[in-house]
Enzyme design. Sequence first.
Site, PDB file in Angstrom:
ATOM      1  N   GLU A  35     -12.863   5.213   4.821  1.00  0.00           N
ATOM      2  CA  GLU A  35     -12.928   4.535   6.115  1.00  0.00           C
ATOM      3  C   GLU A  35     -14.131   4.928   6.956  1.00  0.00           C
ATOM      4  OE1 GLU A  35      -8.956   5.511   7.199  1.00  0.00           O
ATOM      5  OE2 GLU A  35      -8.345   3.437   6.812  1.00  0.00           O
ATOM      6  N   GLN A  62       0.831  -1.202   0.000  1.00  0.00           N
ATOM      7  CA  GLN A  62       0.000   0.000   0.000  1.00  0.00           C
ATOM      8  C   GLN A  62       0.869   1.256   0.000  1.00  0.00           C
ATOM      9  OE1 GLN A  62      -3.062  -2.096   3.055  1.00  0.00           O
ATOM     10  NE2 GLN A  62      -3.562   0.031   2.674  1.00  0.00           N
ATOM     11  N   ARG A  71      -9.030  -0.358   7.903  1.00  0.00           N
ATOM     12  CA  ARG A  71      -9.940   0.741   7.568  1.00  0.00           C
ATOM     13  C   ARG A  71     -10.221   1.583   8.812  1.00  0.00           C
ATOM     14  NH1 ARG A  71     -13.938  -1.186   2.888  1.00  0.00           N
ATOM     15  NH2 ARG A  71     -14.474   0.856   2.026  1.00  0.00           N
ATOM     16  N   CYS A  72      -9.132   1.928   9.526  1.00  0.00           N
ATOM     17  CA  CYS A  72      -9.284   2.456  10.873  1.00  0.00           C
ATOM     18  C   CYS A  72      -8.809   3.877  11.015  1.00  0.00           C
ATOM     19  CB  CYS A  72      -8.446   1.629  11.817  1.00  0.00           C
ATOM     20  SG  CYS A  72      -6.702   1.882  11.492  1.00  0.00           S
TER      21      CYS A  72
END
Lengths: 806, 288, 166
Positions: A760, A237, A384-385
């Site tokens: 997110e 990523q 996804r935090c």
Amino acid sequence: MNAQTPTSAERAEKLEGMGCRRKRVEDIRFVQGKGNYVDDLKLPGMLYGDFNRSPHAHARIKKIDTTKAAAVPGVVAVITAETLKTVNLAWMPTLAGDTQMVLADGKVLFQNQEVAFVIAEDRYVAADAADLVEVEYEPLPVNVDPLKAMTADAPMIREDLKDKTDGAHGKRKHYNHIFSWQSGDKAATDAAFDKAEVKIKEMIVYPRVHPCPLETCQCVASFDKIKGELTLWGTFQAPHVIRTVGSLISKIPEHKIHVIAPDIGGGFGNKVGAYPGYICSIVASIVTGRPVKWTEDRIENLSTTAFARDFYMETEIAATRDGKVTGLRCYTIADHGAFDACANATKWPAGLFSIISGSYDFPAAHVLVDGVYTNKAPGGVAYRCSFRVTEAAYAIERAMDIMAQKLGMDPAEFRMKNLIRREQFPYTSAFGWQYDSGDYHTAMNKALESVDYKKLREEQKAKREAFRRGETRDLMGIGVAFFTEIVGAGPSRACDILGIAMFDSAEIRIHPTGSGICRLGTKSQGQGHETTYAQIIATELGLPADNIMVEEGNTDTAPYGLGTYGSRSTPVSGAATAMACRKIKAKAQMIAAYMLEVHDDDLEWDVDRFRVKGNPERFKTMTELAWAAYHEVPPGMEPGLEAINYYDPPNFTYPFGAYICVVDVDVDTGQTKVRRFYALDDCGTRINPMIIEGQIHGGLTEAFGIAMGQEIHYDEQGNVTTASFMDYFLPTAVETPHWETDWTTTPSPHHPIGAKGVGESPNVGGVPCFSNAVNDAFAFLGSTHIQMPHDHWRTWTAAEKLGLHG
Amino acid sequence: MIPGAFAYHRPTSVKDAVGLLAQFGDDGRALAGGHSLIPMMKLRLATPANLVDLAGIAELKGVRAEGDEVVVGAMTTQHDLIASDLLSEKIPILRETSEQIADPQVRYLGTLGGNVANGDPGNDMPAVMVCLNATYQVTGDKGERRIPARQFYQGAYFTALEPGEVLTAVRIPVPAAGHGYAYEKLKRKVGDYATAAAAVVLALNGGKVASCSIGLTNVGETPLWAQEAATILLGSTLDAATVKRAVAAAEAITAPASDARGPALYRTKMAGVMLTRALARAKSRTRG
Amino acid sequence: MAKSHITMTVNGKTIEALVEPRTLLIHFLRDQQNITGPHIGCETSHCGACTVDLDGKSVKSCTVFAVQANGTDVRTIEGMANPDGTLHALQEGFREMHGLQCGFCTPGMIMRAYRLLQENKNPTEQEIRYGISGNLCRCTGYQNIVKAIQFAAAKLNGVAFQEAAE
């Protein structure tokens, strides 16, 4: 102008710029099976690597015998920590200031930890040989309970840190302690609690879960001995970060490392950091002189790569009797597993957890977080935090419901009373965050009206009475969540990864015939960047989006960036894209003025052209200007039409949303049916509504999984009991509810196109909304807090404890 | 992910299959649909040196009526069970059960024989076969024999099948016309093994239970035939009080494992709830 | 271990190869035949990313040995486009309805949807969700996948497509 000349609106529509539901460019290859994922890659002479892993959660290694493994026909090499020590790579630095074993060095600290790496001619041989590595273990006492990590007799996890009282983030108070971090005004907060009229305190646990993208982590490492160059393909990523970190630890000069992140099958934060598999593949390639591929299985992925959450948050709210919040306090124990491998910005060992005051106007607040080591897989920040924002949002949204219940107020009404008001923006929270923009009351009202909230509460009242009369065995719950998140890391004064500031970049080059290429430092794993960045450029430069190629992931050609996670692509690289476009547009304006023989200021922009003010028949389109840039520039000006921008954001962005969920709980089985889920999101300027909807659907589905059944569970011996899809709850199309999406638009005042990012938000707001709904179903019976996940047996057990089974 | 090595055999007759299995003994396993065995081989929990693929044996397929029984070839897939008009008409509980097993892809290849012969407490068909009083037709090198399903299951993964024997067909007595049936399965998600499940077949006469049979899935080491519970219901109108007593009797024979689906106590209670709901649904389906 | 000789047709092309008996069909396709459309997402036969169409059945190719597929007819995502290169209605539908994000589940999902629409030309939403319950997706939340399949069903049936409101 005549009837046949397209209007501005028609021309704008043709560009497919910002705001339209542009179909995705990447789909063309994906729907034909022509994606280019890491495991699709085959290189001549390529070898395959596989790990032998520890069955024990905590044990000393007495002996490793690789003879049998090495003797399997087709095995080229077997690597252990001893091999890695010769190149100083047995341990590697983590992004959180800790060090981590690459291969087990003297002991193992969590189940399935990597012990040896086998390299063979094909993956079947590698698997056979990995099973034949013989390891003699001496088991040690195990601790998987973070609340017991700092007792006097807790097993010591990190003997390598035994005498180190100075950690990466300050003093360590126990051998299993990693850091203490705090924010806010403790004195003012304690004072608020001391004189509070009403207080609540609850231990709110966000269990350990895992991002679980459908494609596991993998890489191909190819070291060219002759050139001294390493090429590394991988599920990254943040490809540039991998390159820099790779250079620092391998000592291969950075300009001789080529990192390529091709198509990635989902990331969700699982693919940010560096894993032993990558390091071992690189070393194996150097040692063997051949490319080495490593792909992990699902069980390996779930049990050893970056997990998420595992936060034990003792949360307190103080309020007046009539429902105004006066203070917020939270003490958290954070379980980081055996190594702190969190992908946080350096100064933030607990990420952006201090967003915990959320959408509410708390005059005083304080948080303290203690990180601890246990015999579990390393990591912490992922899924996804946005750096612990999910944890913070869960704590505050649950706590607000608990306080509302104590006050006897409706949860929506209680929130309305305490939401930050529109006039207060830009708003500085009790933790010092400056929220950029928001109109919370409008959003909340819109949500409540859309679901006819009043009618739902009336229905619930009637159903509760029916339940009491024994006419139904279902309990209806209504969940409300109003979240504010902090994304777009981040301003260089606050955010760096290992010393590199968290700016991001866009480099745009327009070709003579009016099409162009844009390269960025971010990296999509499904977010549709090839489609959306082109839309920004289409609107900014008046060139059709279809004419803009977007490229990410190749560190040789892409400008330096910190990658895609934490919803940062739109806030940071999206801004860089706009800024680079504006440089190009400024140059184009000068060329146009020159060609039209007017002054720059005599021109105005109209969708895709500069036209002379008051004389619109005289214009030059951007396409014409592109051609001109290569032969007809004003004297003294360089030819060409390109620009690069490295964008250091002045602030984070603060997307927000109002979510409402209706559930029906079957008290006799503990099953929860989601009747309705309404999600209103405000992400500022909306670049592609179709893609935003897709992100919301996906994020809510992940939130649903988390709230209703996901956990990475360890038994007392440290065995991971939920490491495969047999038990790790991934909802299918059958369980997944229908999602209703809605929006308001409050642009970010500091962002060039007013966009905030959205990827997110649904996970941040979704989990508390589901959890609040299930809790709300039981609230009228006196239940204050039921821990998630709200799987069948836990929900049934809550009903049992309330005496509902007669 | 990668299974161990094995030799592959594909006989075309039951006789040949049995011969091979006898030859290999513990080193050989029959391969039916493969969706229980192959996942175990991929995790290296099973490492047979020889696989005997039954897919090439025509006589193991097919569904046919034979007197008052329906005979289902062991290699009949779940997909074929669902598609069989004969079964939908005569023994509809099979279709209802089959549709709750795994997912569409697994049902295309997974077989009835595999589902009943494995001895896996999580499989759904064994409790249904026990409920229906089915008989398993089995062939070994000593010839053919028939084993009632109610005597087949001895422990987890432990059945009456002798080494070298192959299940060739399942013989199911056809329930009375107008019978009520239900397979009620509680699961964490579609495709999961049962947290608890109940199979019920019953017939009413003048509103009273004339016959009743109950099977329970995944709440013991074997499928459970809840004989006492069924007996309690005989002659009743399935009134709440009698059902409650029957449920207590059914719960009393359960001994579920505690796992991620829930603690043992919960799963026992869920067997009771599934039985209650299965009885209600079966009742609603009775005709005449 | 001695290798077995197998032949099968894959996407209309006859292929012959030597494989170990234990070679899984998914590895045979991906590693030996360079058919990399079907993907691997797990090792417990749950995720469905490896789904292919084998002799008219939706099959998880990770749970079948290549030797079991000897003599069969296999179709993967690479064989879905029309001979003239135009996309199959499902491929078109997935793009039109934003039924994919990272693309990893997509080949298996489309192959399963293909067989689903052969089984049932006009499935309801519930039938579609049940029909794809053997295919996991982490990105889309399935809602747009359902729409994509509805789009394709309408196109294959020659009727206009009515997209349901959000």
